[in-house]
Structures are given as structure tokens and as C-alpha cells.
Scaffold this motif. Structure first.
Motif, mmCIF file in Angstrom:
data_model
loop_
_atom_site.group_PDB
_atom_site.id
_atom_site.type_symbol
_atom_site.label_atom_id
_atom_site.label_comp_id
_atom_site.label_asym_id
_atom_site.label_seq_id
_atom_site.Cartn_x
_atom_site.Cartn_y
_atom_site.Cartn_z
ATOM 1 N N HIS A 5 65.903 -22.593 -10.632
ATOM 2 C CA HIS A 5 65.294 -21.373 -11.165
ATOM 3 C C HIS A 5 64.986 -20.376 -10.053
ATOM 4 C CE1 HIS A 5 65.224 -22.892 -15.189
ATOM 5 N NE2 HIS A 5 64.628 -24.001 -14.776
ATOM 6 N N HIS A 6 64.662 -20.884 -8.889
ATOM 7 C CA HIS A 6 64.416 -20.017 -7.741
ATOM 8 C C HIS A 6 65.697 -19.253 -7.380
ATOM 9 C CE1 HIS A 6 62.297 -18.871 -4.023
ATOM 10 N NE2 HIS A 6 63.488 -18.955 -3.474
ATOM 11 N N LEU A 7 66.818 -19.972 -7.326
ATOM 12 C CA LEU A 7 68.093 -19.322 -6.997
ATOM 13 C C LEU A 7 68.499 -18.302 -8.058
ATOM 14 C CD1 LEU A 7 70.117 -22.369 -5.637
ATOM 15 C CD2 LEU A 7 69.231 -20.421 -4.332
ATOM 16 N N VAL A 8 68.362 -18.667 -9.321
ATOM 17 C CA VAL A 8 68.709 -17.739 -10.403
ATOM 18 C C VAL A 8 67.811 -16.511 -10.348
ATOM 19 C CG1 VAL A 8 68.740 -17.421 -12.915
ATOM 20 C CG2 VAL A 8 69.684 -19.505 -11.909
ATOM 21 N N GLY A 9 66.526 -16.704 -10.116
ATOM 22 C CA GLY A 9 65.602 -15.583 -10.030
ATOM 23 C C GLY A 9 65.955 -14.638 -8.908
ATOM 24 N N LYS A 10 66.340 -15.204 -7.773
ATOM 25 C CA LYS A 10 66.717 -14.349 -6.642
ATOM 26 C C LYS A 10 68.007 -13.586 -6.942
ATOM 27 C CE LYS A 10 65.692 -15.174 -2.495
ATOM 28 N NZ LYS A 10 65.450 -15.586 -1.141
#
Length: 89
Positions: free
Chosen positions: A63-68
Motif C-alpha cells: 500500500h505504501h508503494l501504491v500510495g507513492k
């Protein structure tokens, strides 16, 4: 654990309910020591529980990667404010 797919979701619900009930009983009797006992069991030598890292278990890195990718600035260190300790909740 070697499990690839679980079709009987009801078993997971019962296992989660039983585990939570045991945790609450332990905490009712020993307060935070009941939770600490659970963590010690989870982290015992030879134990292989995916919940050792709740961040990985719940998908935080993904989710961190998708958010970024979608410019969610709060997910990156490059946008973190330098706040005084008294302003941090």
C-alpha cells in the motif's frame, strides 16, 4: 506454513475468535502481560507465524508503494514535517 488457498473461511473465523478470546482472557487476568505472553509465543524459536510483522502481514509495504505511485505524500519520508516532540500525538 505452506498454505496457498483456504476455501473454508468459517474455520478462519473460529480460529480468530478463539485466539482473540484467549488473548482477552489473558489480559483480563494479567493485563499487558497477557499480550506479552502471546507475543513471546508468536516469536518463539522455531515458530513460523506470518503475523510476526503486522506491517507485512497486512500489506503495508504494498500500500505504501501504491500510495507513492499516486502521489500520496504522507506515505514518503521526503514529505515528513520536523515537528517538536510536544506536538506529536
Amino acid at each position: 506454513m505452506g498454505v496457498k488457498f483456504i476455501f473454508v473461511t468459517l474455520g478462519g473465523q473460529h480460529a480468530a475468535g478463539l485466539g482473540l478470546s484467549k488473548l482477552l482472557e489473558a489480559m483480563a487476568g494479567k493485563q499487558e502481560q497477557g499480550y506479552i505472553a502471546l507475543q513471546r509465543e508468536e516469536w518463539a524459536a522455531g515458530a513460523d507465524y506470518p503475523t510476526k510483522s503486522h506491517h507485512f502481514f497486512s500489506g503495508v509495504p504494498y500500500h505504501h508503494l501504491v500510495g507513492k505511485m499516486y502521489d500520496a505524500s504522507r506515505l514518503g519520508q521526503e514529505f515528513v514535517e520536523d515537528l517538536p516532540a510536544e506536538k506529536v500525538v
